[in-house]
Motif scaffolding. Structure first.
Motif, PDB file in Angstrom:
ATOM      1  N   LEU A  14       6.382 -13.285  14.654  1.00 39.99           N
ATOM      2  CA  LEU A  14       7.617 -12.928  15.365  1.00 39.99           C
ATOM      3  C   LEU A  14       7.153 -11.345  13.974  1.00 39.99           C
ATOM      4  O   LEU A  14       6.798 -11.769  13.457  1.00 39.99           O
ATOM      5  CB  LEU A  14       9.349 -13.381  14.333  1.00 39.99           C
ATOM      6  CG  LEU A  14       9.417 -14.917  15.217  1.00 39.99           C
ATOM      7  CD1 LEU A  14      10.857 -15.141  14.685  1.00 39.99           C
ATOM      8  CD2 LEU A  14      10.003 -14.161  16.800  1.00 39.99           C
ATOM      9  N   ILE A  15       7.598 -11.194  14.427  1.00 44.12           N
ATOM     10  CA  ILE A  15       6.673  -9.364  14.021  1.00 44.12           C
ATOM     11  C   ILE A  15       8.136  -8.352  13.749  1.00 44.12           C
ATOM     12  O   ILE A  15       8.718  -7.212  14.841  1.00 44.12           O
ATOM     13  CB  ILE A  15       6.001  -8.576  14.118  1.00 44.12           C
ATOM     14  CG1 ILE A  15       4.568  -9.212  14.597  1.00 44.12           C
ATOM     15  CG2 ILE A  15       5.586  -7.043  13.579  1.00 44.12           C
ATOM     16  CD1 ILE A  15       2.938  -9.069  15.318  1.00 44.12           C
ATOM     17  N   TYR A  16       8.398  -7.907  12.646  1.00 43.26           N
ATOM     18  CA  TYR A  16       9.106  -6.610  12.204  1.00 43.26           C
ATOM     19  C   TYR A  16       8.282  -5.192  11.809  1.00 43.26           C
ATOM     20  O   TYR A  16       7.381  -5.561  11.017  1.00 43.26           O
ATOM     21  CB  TYR A  16       9.979  -7.227  10.596  1.00 43.26           C
ATOM     22  CG  TYR A  16      10.932  -8.116  11.211  1.00 43.26           C
ATOM     23  CD1 TYR A  16      12.367  -7.725  11.598  1.00 43.26           C
ATOM     24  CD2 TYR A  16      10.773  -9.587  11.170  1.00 43.26           C
ATOM     25  CE1 TYR A  16      13.092  -8.483  11.956  1.00 43.26           C
ATOM     26  CE2 TYR A  16      12.010  -9.595  11.520  1.00 43.26           C
ATOM     27  CZ  TYR A  16      13.283  -9.715  11.496  1.00 43.26           C
ATOM     28  OH  TYR A  16      14.143 -11.048  12.013  1.00 43.26           O
ATOM     29  N   ASN A  17       8.960  -4.474  12.620  1.00 44.92           N
ATOM     30  CA  ASN A  17       7.628  -2.679  12.313  1.00 44.92           C
ATOM     31  C   ASN A  17       9.502  -2.047  11.671  1.00 44.92           C
ATOM     32  O   ASN A  17       9.862  -2.089  12.497  1.00 44.92           O
ATOM     33  CB  ASN A  17       7.640  -2.392  14.165  1.00 44.92           C
ATOM     34  CG  ASN A  17       7.019  -0.661  13.672  1.00 44.92           C
ATOM     35  OD1 ASN A  17       6.518  -0.467  12.315  1.00 44.92           O
ATOM     36  ND2 ASN A  17       6.828  -0.298  14.968  1.00 44.92           N
ATOM     37  N   ILE A  18       8.620  -1.927  10.576  1.00 42.50           N
ATOM     38  CA  ILE A  18       9.363  -0.260   9.327  1.00 42.50           C
ATOM     39  C   ILE A  18       9.149   0.247  10.052  1.00 42.50           C
ATOM     40  O   ILE A  18       8.163   1.552   9.860  1.00 42.50           O
ATOM     41  CB  ILE A  18       9.390  -1.296   8.314  1.00 42.50           C
ATOM     42  CG1 ILE A  18       9.716  -2.535   7.667  1.00 42.50           C
ATOM     43  CG2 ILE A  18      10.278  -0.246   7.574  1.00 42.50           C
ATOM     44  CD1 ILE A  18       9.618  -2.383   6.715  1.00 42.50           C
ATOM     45  N   GLU A  19       9.759   1.351  11.529  1.00 38.58           N
ATOM     46  CA  GLU A  19      10.054   2.398  11.471  1.00 38.58           C
ATOM     47  C   GLU A  19       9.270   3.348  10.588  1.00 38.58           C
ATOM     48  O   GLU A  19       9.935   3.587   9.088  1.00 38.58           O
ATOM     49  CB  GLU A  19      10.597   3.056  12.210  1.00 38.58           C
ATOM     50  CG  GLU A  19      11.332   2.227  13.524  1.00 38.58           C
ATOM     51  CD  GLU A  19      10.079   2.186  14.719  1.00 38.58           C
ATOM     52  OE1 GLU A  19       8.902   2.749  14.190  1.00 38.58           O
ATOM     53  OE2 GLU A  19      10.788   2.148  15.883  1.00 38.58           O
ATOM     54  N   ASP A  20       8.032   4.150  11.058  1.00 36.61           N
ATOM     55  CA  ASP A  20       8.219   5.524  10.223  1.00 36.61           C
ATOM     56  C   ASP A  20       8.508   7.135  10.058  1.00 36.61           C
ATOM     57  O   ASP A  20       9.207   7.476  11.289  1.00 36.61           O
ATOM     58  CB  ASP A  20       6.065   5.649  10.446  1.00 36.61           C
ATOM     59  CG  ASP A  20       5.236   4.394   9.435  1.00 36.61           C
ATOM     60  OD1 ASP A  20       4.856   4.411   8.486  1.00 36.61           O
ATOM     61  OD2 ASP A  20       4.858   4.100  10.445  1.00 36.61           O
ATOM     62  N   GLY A  53       0.264  -1.606   0.073  1.00 37.88           N
ATOM     63  CA  GLY A  53      -0.170  -0.561  -0.408  1.00 37.88           C
ATOM     64  C   GLY A  53       0.573   0.819  -0.125  1.00 37.88           C
ATOM     65  O   GLY A  53       2.344   1.065   0.018  1.00 37.88           O
ATOM     66  N   ASP A  54       0.328   1.564   0.345  1.00 35.82           N
ATOM     67  CA  ASP A  54       0.521   3.862  -0.344  1.00 35.82           C
ATOM     68  C   ASP A  54       1.822   4.169   1.162  1.00 35.82           C
ATOM     69  O   ASP A  54       2.747   4.512   1.135  1.00 35.82           O
ATOM     70  CB  ASP A  54      -0.111   4.711   0.154  1.00 35.82           C
ATOM     71  CG  ASP A  54      -1.391   5.023  -1.321  1.00 35.82           C
ATOM     72  OD1 ASP A  54      -0.869   4.509  -2.264  1.00 35.82           O
ATOM     73  OD2 ASP A  54      -1.650   5.487  -1.763  1.00 35.82           O
ATOM     74  N   LYS A  55       1.072   3.581   2.118  1.00 34.25           N
ATOM     75  CA  LYS A  55       2.002   3.259   3.627  1.00 34.25           C
ATOM     76  C   LYS A  55       3.511   3.644   3.070  1.00 34.25           C
ATOM     77  O   LYS A  55       4.232   4.011   3.933  1.00 34.25           O
ATOM     78  CB  LYS A  55       1.091   3.054   4.785  1.00 34.25           C
ATOM     79  CG  LYS A  55       1.241   1.632   4.349  1.00 34.25           C
ATOM     80  CD  LYS A  55       0.417   0.852   5.273  1.00 34.25           C
ATOM     81  CE  LYS A  55       0.381  -0.334   5.510  1.00 34.25           C
ATOM     82  NZ  LYS A  55      -0.372  -0.874   7.059  1.00 34.25           N
ATOM     83  N   MET A  56       3.232   2.043   2.164  1.00 33.03           N
ATOM     84  CA  MET A  56       4.676   1.238   2.656  1.00 33.03           C
ATOM     85  C   MET A  56       6.019   2.216   1.059  1.00 33.03           C
ATOM     86  O   MET A  56       7.390   1.661   1.069  1.00 33.03           O
ATOM     87  CB  MET A  56       4.774  -0.263   1.752  1.00 33.03           C
ATOM     88  CG  MET A  56       3.866  -1.096   2.500  1.00 33.03           C
ATOM     89  SD  MET A  56       4.782  -0.666   4.563  1.00 33.03           S
ATOM     90  CE  MET A  56       6.479  -1.772   3.864  1.00 33.03           C
ATOM     91  N   MET A  57       4.962   3.050   0.911  1.00 34.25           N
ATOM     92  CA  MET A  57       5.998   4.278   0.040  1.00 34.25           C
ATOM     93  C   MET A  57       6.414   4.729   0.172  1.00 34.25           C
ATOM     94  O   MET A  57       7.565   5.735  -0.308  1.00 34.25           O
ATOM     95  CB  MET A  57       5.312   4.462  -1.144  1.00 34.25           C
ATOM     96  CG  MET A  57       4.307   3.086  -2.226  1.00 34.25           C
ATOM     97  SD  MET A  57       5.443   1.639  -2.477  1.00 34.25           S
ATOM     98  CE  MET A  57       6.357   2.768  -4.166  1.00 34.25           C
ATOM     99  N   ALA A  58       6.457   5.174   1.668  1.00 30.36           N
ATOM    100  CA  ALA A  58       6.541   6.467   2.457  1.00 30.36           C
ATOM    101  C   ALA A  58       8.428   5.923   2.842  1.00 30.36           C
ATOM    102  O   ALA A  58       9.351   4.742   2.479  1.00 30.36           O
ATOM    103  CB  ALA A  58       6.529   6.657   3.604  1.00 30.36           C
ATOM    104  N   ASP A  59       9.435   7.186   3.951  1.00 28.35           N
ATOM    105  CA  ASP A  59      10.723   7.092   4.314  1.00 28.35           C
ATOM    106  C   ASP A  59      10.378   6.451   5.627  1.00 28.35           C
ATOM    107  O   ASP A  59       9.585   6.021   6.483  1.00 28.35           O
ATOM    108  CB  ASP A  59      10.944   8.045   4.194  1.00 28.35           C
ATOM    109  CG  ASP A  59      11.532   8.033   3.070  1.00 28.35           C
ATOM    110  OD1 ASP A  59      11.483   7.822   1.810  1.00 28.35           O
ATOM    111  OD2 ASP A  59      12.134   9.300   2.537  1.00 28.35           O
ATOM    112  N   LYS A  88       9.941   1.425   1.271  1.00 28.42           N
ATOM    113  CA  LYS A  88      10.093  -0.219   0.364  1.00 28.42           C
ATOM    114  C   LYS A  88      11.205  -0.869   0.114  1.00 28.42           C
ATOM    115  O   LYS A  88      11.210  -2.480   0.274  1.00 28.42           O
ATOM    116  CB  LYS A  88       9.551   0.529  -0.938  1.00 28.42           C
ATOM    117  CG  LYS A  88       9.268  -0.998  -2.184  1.00 28.42           C
ATOM    118  CD  LYS A  88       9.083   0.150  -3.315  1.00 28.42           C
ATOM    119  CE  LYS A  88       9.448  -0.556  -4.544  1.00 28.42           C
ATOM    120  NZ  LYS A  88       9.114  -0.009  -6.214  1.00 28.42           N
ATOM    121  N   GLU A  89      12.223  -0.444   0.252  1.00 29.61           N
ATOM    122  CA  GLU A  89      13.597  -1.310  -0.450  1.00 29.61           C
ATOM    123  C   GLU A  89      13.611  -1.783   1.040  1.00 29.61           C
ATOM    124  O   GLU A  89      14.472  -2.872   1.094  1.00 29.61           O
ATOM    125  CB  GLU A  89      14.806   0.301  -0.638  1.00 29.61           C
ATOM    126  CG  GLU A  89      14.265   0.677  -1.698  1.00 29.61           C
ATOM    127  CD  GLU A  89      14.435  -0.370  -3.160  1.00 29.61           C
ATOM    128  OE1 GLU A  89      15.289  -1.560  -3.504  1.00 29.61           O
ATOM    129  OE2 GLU A  89      14.054  -0.340  -4.264  1.00 29.61           O
TER     130      GLU A  89
END
Length: 299
Positions: free
Chosen positions: A208-214, A88-94, A102-103
């Motif tokens: 297990l959960i990995y939270n990619i920080e906003d 989704g769009d949220k995964m296109m942020a930094d 995304k990367e």
């Protein structure tokens, strides 16, 4: 996305996966074994379910019973690792360190999947796609990894009509295997998860959960992915807004930590690719010894 196999091979032995569930599908103890195959001690027959190995189908029994059934063994020497990745769009942020989410998500999934396969496990990928959930087969190997990476990369930007909570529920409901489930998402994805469902899942599976920080909403060069514009400086540099955002982030961390402890989940945060290995080692070592919770730095 370019896959650096030389880099992955260097860090493969730095990580070990452990499971707390004693099942007929997974090895007990250390995950470093690369043994392939299964015990030859036959256990019973069961009806075929999505995700079962087609090589286990007993065609004679299937013909006699009128439905497809598979053979089960007392000991199956392969883990089954399910990756559930957000889109989704949220995964296109930094991230908060200025790296594209995304990367970061792609490298995180690719690294963990490569390590998983090289240590003798099968893995699959599930992610939301439109109004449905896309679920791959359990396999391993470079071709399988590359296909999943390219599929996920293609669909990360697409806004899905279903939540991560629904994806997780569909995965557990449709696959009749004991699994190590690894979720790759962000804070909004974690908040969408139902604690009651998580507690039910962790009775049979490791989670297990990995939270990619906003990125922070206050500070320099704040970009709003919703309106596709940079925030005005008088808002992004407002001291009281920054203090309120920090307070809300601390409350979120406390909430996630409590949820993980109650549901017996291991969780960590990732802000940049260079953190993946160290934080994965820390997460798995803690989880191995029964230390559940959200492991992150201070805010």
């Amino acid at each position: 996305m370019k896959i650096d196999y030389e880099y992955l091979s260097r860090i493969r032995r730095a990580v070990a996966l452990y499971t707390n569930k004693k099942t007929s599908n997974i090895l007990d103890g250390d995950f470093h074994s690369i043994h392939r195959g299964r015990s030859m001690e036959f256990d019973d027959l069961k009806e075929y379910n999505f995700g079962d190995d087609v090589h286990d189908i007993d065609w004679k029994s299937s013909s006699r019973m009128g439905s497809i059934v598979v053979r089960r063994y007392m000991t199956d020497r392969r883990h089954n690792v399910m990756f559930i990745c957000d889109c989704g769009d949220k995964m296109m942020a930094d991230t908060d360190k200025g790296q594209p989410k995304k990367e970061t998500a792609l490298m995180l999934f690719g690294t963990l999947a490569y390590i998983t396969g090289r240590n003798g496990a099968d893995y699959a990928l599930a992610y939301p796609k439109g109004e449905k959930t896309t679920i791959s087969m359990f396999r391993s190997g470079p071709e399988h990894l590359e296909k999943l990476l390219y599929d996920y990369e293609e669909h990360i930007p697409a806004q899905a009509a279903i939540s991560l909570d629904k994806v997780l529920d569909e995965v557990v409901g449709s696959i009749n295997k004991r699994m190590i489930i690894i979720i790759i998402t962000d804070s909004a994805g974690v908040e969408s998860l139902d604690p009651k469902m998580l507690r039910a899942i962790t009775k049979d599976h490791d989670l297990l959960i990995y939270n990619i920080e906003d990125a922070w909403l206050t500070g320099d060069h704040v970009y709003d992915t919703g309106i596709r514009k940079y925030e005005k400086l008088f808002l992004s540099h407002h001291a009281q807004l920054h203090e309120e955002e920090a307070r809300q982030k601390r409350a979120m961390v406390e909430s996630f930590n409590e949820m993980c402890k109650q549901c017996k989940i291991g969780m960590t945060s990732i802000s940049q690719e260079s953190e993946i290995i160290d934080k994965t080692i820390d997460l798995l070592e803690r989880y191995k010894h029964g230390y559940y919770g959200y492991f992150t730095g201070t805010i």
